[in-house]
Design an enzyme around this catalytic site. Sequence first.
Site, PDB file in Angstrom:
ATOM      1  N   GLU A   1      44.624  37.762  35.824  1.00  0.00           N
ATOM      2  CA  GLU A   1      43.274  37.675  36.560  1.00  0.00           C
ATOM      3  C   GLU A   1      42.557  38.237  35.280  1.00  0.00           C
ATOM      4  OE1 GLU A   1      42.143  36.647  41.194  1.00  0.00           O
ATOM      5  OE2 GLU A   1      42.591  38.325  40.497  1.00  0.00           O
ATOM      6  N   ASN A  27      42.562  38.214  45.566  1.00  0.00           N
ATOM      7  CA  ASN A  27      42.456  39.017  47.083  1.00  0.00           C
ATOM      8  C   ASN A  27      40.996  38.712  47.998  1.00  0.00           C
ATOM      9  OD1 ASN A  27      44.752  40.567  46.693  1.00  0.00           O
ATOM     10  ND2 ASN A  27      44.294  42.161  45.233  1.00  0.00           N
ATOM     11  N   HIS A  65      43.725  42.209  35.961  1.00  0.00           N
ATOM     12  CA  HIS A  65      44.669  42.272  36.995  1.00  0.00           C
ATOM     13  C   HIS A  65      45.995  41.776  37.240  1.00  0.00           C
ATOM     14  CE1 HIS A  65      44.383  41.622  41.815  1.00  0.00           C
ATOM     15  NE2 HIS A  65      45.830  42.577  41.564  1.00  0.00           N
ATOM     16  N   SER A  76      42.277  46.368  42.253  1.00  0.00           N
ATOM     17  CA  SER A  76      43.076  44.695  42.567  1.00  0.00           C
ATOM     18  C   SER A  76      41.750  45.034  43.484  1.00  0.00           C
ATOM     19  CB  SER A  76      43.614  44.609  43.984  1.00  0.00           C
ATOM     20  OG  SER A  76      45.505  45.776  43.008  1.00  0.00           O
TER      21      SER A  76
END
Length: 696
Positions: free
Chosen positions: A443, A481, A431, A410
Amino acid sequence: MNTVNSSVRDGIEIIAISNPPVNALSHQVRSELVASVERAASNPDVAGIIILGEGRTFPAGADIREFGRPPKAPWLPEVCNRIEAVQKPILAAIHGTALGGGLEIAAACHFRIADSNAQVGFPEINLGLLPGAGGTQRATRLCGVQPALDLMLSGKPINSSKAAEIGLIDEVAWRDLLPEAESFLRSRVSRSEPVRRSRDAWKDSLSGVEAESALLNCRKSIAGKPHALPAQIRIVECVEAATKVNFFDGLAKERRLFSECLASPQSSALRHVFFAERKAAKFPGMESASVRTVREIGVIGGGTMGSAIAVACLQSGFRVVLVERDAEQLGRATRRIDAVLEAAVAKGFLPERKKSEMLASLEPATDFRSVIDSDIVVEAVFEDFSVKHRLFAALEAVAKPDAILASNTSYLDINELGGSLDHPERFLGLHFFAPANRMRLLEVVVGDRTNPDTVATSLAFAKKLGKIPVRSGVCEGFIGNRILTAYREACDLMLLDGATPFQIDGAMRGFGMKMGPYETMDLSGLDISWSRRKRLKLARDSRLRYCGLADKLCERGRFGRKTGMGFYVYGENGESRPDEDVTSLLEEIRVETGCSGRSFGNEEIRNRAIAAKVNEAAKIIDEGIASRPSDVDVVEIHGYGFPRWLGGPMKCADEMGLGLLLANIGEYAKTDALFWEPSTLLSKLAIDGSSFDDLN
Ligand code: 3H9
């Protein structure tokens, strides 16, 4: 080139709409269609007309790209009225997806027959709209109040059998659509059956008590929703008009309310998202890349994430080798997979037979050399750089030479993680978002040395999984993130200055986020990000103010929902309540850090939180990590609970005006200059009077 082609066969004119890929009803299609129908109507050699779609579908709706531009006659409502007015029988022969304006054309025809695999529906609500070409009036007359409301308010298509059952179509073609359509029409023509117009259809149920209560229930349910779209209540008004006023007055009302919805900010945002989702899957630089065949996926790690990735792959027809370090862990992982599939069977989403087939495609293993034949190997082990680094070195030795090696990290640096591989060109980040079998966002993190074939193959894999892939470059946390970190930090600064976690969560939910930042942390577990916070704290600029409330909660063993306490305290049934101990702890932190509390209004909380997201996103775009602003919107909506009807943070920023946003950031920077350093891109766009949309 024509978009409508006509041919006559034994007195039946076949009018085929040809506007790939989905036969959207553009201005050209509308003009040619109505001209062809009226020409056929006045041709004495033509006794009946069939309208169909060439290629993959009957028209899937109005051309959404034309909304927002000045409308050009003939408009779709007029086209539908003119088709309905023709004196010769017209049959719509439906295959593929007859949606929105496409279904309205069909409803304006005198008869409808649909292929057994066809789907019909009114998805306008997904764009913040209502059916605006007579659909609310004709469909209600054809199938009754409740079915019409269900179709228009859910936006979900139904299959042709269901459509026949509710009276929306006349017949299902079980074998071959066109011959069956021809024979249907010829039998009407030979009996000189008069044309049958939907506008004249009337069901007694339309004026009954059931209709009244269906409308009332819908009104109540919409009134109870905090963020109902204007189009929802407008649909109810239109359906009600179909039961109470004459057809043409109903049409006039529908037209007025459609225009109102079209002009609403919600519709503008939802249309933006429609195109953003499709654009996201178009990665730059893929023109000459080749896509390799993918049949088998290796998944390393059978924890919650790894098991869900395995389920996603099994559901999409891949063979899966799932590797865990020992038999006990492996047993746990396979039981987890079985439980997810069993739940799908219990809910009726998955036939038992399909579940057995999927489990037969799963090979559980405790030796990672079992991935020797896998085309893509996805690592989903503990988020620790050295563990993952060692694993990839070992995997490279056993995986086949053209296998793709992917990490589900992540946050970690994909360039470093793949840097010591002999072939870093076949390495990238994939991801997934939890739960990976349900969340559509993926992702695709492209490293400096990842080659285009690896990216193109991963992209094709993502599409086969039914995911919405978004390209990301490499940085701590990638697109989503990294923005999340900035968002949480802006919220933490507000905590230092006097807001409470409960107030911030409430303000963000009121804005439309699915959850506030602190309840989300409680749900995912405060310990998950603790080690990362410790890692990053060492490198943190000492001039940045740090709140540390989450750390203090972790030190007290309050890891969130799983320990019954985090920012909130949780009851036996999972209900949460704010905790005064947390407020006191926060007060202590304010004293320690010399911050004096002040009061925050919900609007200031939202403005600051969204400004932090947008400012960080602008930096991400400027660095080339995200390909375009609309990709950020897609990531936020599909991965972080941003309200779809607001179009994502970049769309929100454009709506607010970048000049105002920049001025706000300048104001916030008076207390935290380092955190609120404006992005160069944002400043440039604001000064030029441009918008993020100009970069899409
Ligand atoms: C309406 O009808 C209003 C009326 O009631 C009243 C008017 C007065 N227009 O999704 P895909 C493009 S509102 C323009 O990847 P799939 C799409 O952008 C409309 N373009 O394919 C993409 O382009 P690109 C109500 C459209 O097989 C390409 O087609 N109708 C439209 O996964 C392929 O699309 C809807 O809301 C359009 N209407 O799914 C239906 N539709 O290749 C919207 C698609 O350049 N469409 N495009 O990226 C869909 O739900 C899906 O496209 C469909 C096919 C299920 C049809």
